[in-house]
Design an enzyme around this catalytic site. Sequence first.
Site, mmCIF file in Angstrom:
data_model
loop_
_atom_site.group_PDB
_atom_site.id
_atom_site.type_symbol
_atom_site.label_atom_id
_atom_site.label_comp_id
_atom_site.label_asym_id
_atom_site.label_seq_id
_atom_site.Cartn_x
_atom_site.Cartn_y
_atom_site.Cartn_z
ATOM 1 N N TYR A 66 15.401 2.016 10.112
ATOM 2 C CA TYR A 66 14.241 1.124 10.176
ATOM 3 C C TYR A 66 14.564 -0.092 11.036
ATOM 4 O O TYR A 66 15.717 -0.553 11.065
ATOM 5 C CB TYR A 66 13.871 0.601 8.785
ATOM 6 C CG TYR A 66 13.418 1.651 7.795
ATOM 7 C CD1 TYR A 66 12.074 2.005 7.686
ATOM 8 C CD2 TYR A 66 14.336 2.272 6.955
ATOM 9 C CE1 TYR A 66 11.668 2.961 6.772
ATOM 10 C CE2 TYR A 66 13.937 3.232 6.043
ATOM 11 C CZ TYR A 66 12.591 3.570 5.949
ATOM 12 O OH TYR A 66 12.192 4.521 5.046
ATOM 13 N N ARG B 220 11.603 -3.510 1.508
ATOM 14 C CA ARG B 220 10.963 -4.688 0.902
ATOM 15 C C ARG B 220 11.892 -5.342 -0.120
ATOM 16 O O ARG B 220 12.001 -6.567 -0.183
ATOM 17 C CB ARG B 220 9.655 -4.290 0.216
ATOM 18 C CG ARG B 220 8.517 -4.013 1.186
ATOM 19 C CD ARG B 220 7.236 -3.727 0.441
ATOM 20 N NE ARG B 220 7.228 -2.418 -0.193
ATOM 21 C CZ ARG B 220 6.634 -2.152 -1.349
ATOM 22 N NH1 ARG B 220 6.031 -3.102 -2.032
ATOM 23 N NH2 ARG B 220 6.628 -0.923 -1.838
ATOM 24 N N ASP C 240 6.108 -8.065 0.571
ATOM 25 C CA ASP C 240 5.656 -7.939 1.963
ATOM 26 C C ASP C 240 4.326 -8.669 2.098
ATOM 27 O O ASP C 240 3.973 -9.504 1.239
ATOM 28 C CB ASP C 240 5.573 -6.464 2.397
ATOM 29 C CG ASP C 240 4.505 -5.667 1.643
ATOM 30 O OD1 ASP C 240 3.786 -6.246 0.794
ATOM 31 O OD2 ASP C 240 4.382 -4.453 1.904
ATOM 32 N N ASP D 236 4.763 2.832 3.629
ATOM 33 C CA ASP D 236 3.739 1.907 3.139
ATOM 34 C C ASP D 236 2.645 1.725 4.193
ATOM 35 O O ASP D 236 2.908 1.858 5.402
ATOM 36 C CB ASP D 236 4.352 0.543 2.829
ATOM 37 C CG ASP D 236 5.256 0.579 1.604
ATOM 38 O OD1 ASP D 236 5.046 1.439 0.738
ATOM 39 O OD2 ASP D 236 6.164 -0.272 1.520
#
Length: 228
Positions: free
Chosen positions: A79, A185, A93, A51
């Site tokens: 992550y 997310r 987000d 993203d």
Amino acid sequence: MTTEDFQAGQVLLIDKPLTWTSFQAVNKLRWEIRQAYNIKKIKVGHAGTLDPLATGLLIICTGKMTKQINTFQGQDKEYTGTFVLGGTTPSYDLESEIDQTFPTEHISEELIRNSTKQFTGEIDQFPPVFSALKKDGKRLYEYARAGEAVEIASRKVTISTFEITKIDGLNIEFRVVCSKGTYIRSLAHDFGKALKSGAHLSVLRRTKIGDYDVKNGVSPEDFIDSLS
């Protein structure tokens, strides 16, 4: 490297900056390679979208290595990032504003750490409505931005590691290792629900894809400088 090297195929480890789209990174590098080596046409693609509000490892393949993109995409990802408790956003987000707030007084460190357990292993996850997945030939974020409701099916993903690395008030730092197709997310949103509250993702960085580590990556600018 030479023209032949890029045509034969290279695997480039790029540390994607904040606000860049993955497509921008690919297009920029393709243009710079073509200019530097006077190549009319070359295949360049990325293995796994990040993203715009995420940073970190983007694997970019050139030439014949683009045939390996699906292999890279299928590998586990790692992550790190931050969830913010107490509020949700439509995009899960910071792409959109907080639309709902929730109580947080009942949330303890023990509850936070214990709640990670229900998200490890194989789980059902709903992708965010603000995502690039397609339904009936149209991307989900196009429906979302037009205010159109759309039914989204859940899918199976696997989270092998979900650890809380720091708790700073309502900011919860984490590390996750997960399978292809996992949306961090959505994990943020679902984690907030599990705490009987709400949460959204404020920071996200992809640190690994398979054995490839962002520590060995370079910024787009440094890669471009290396071509001259």
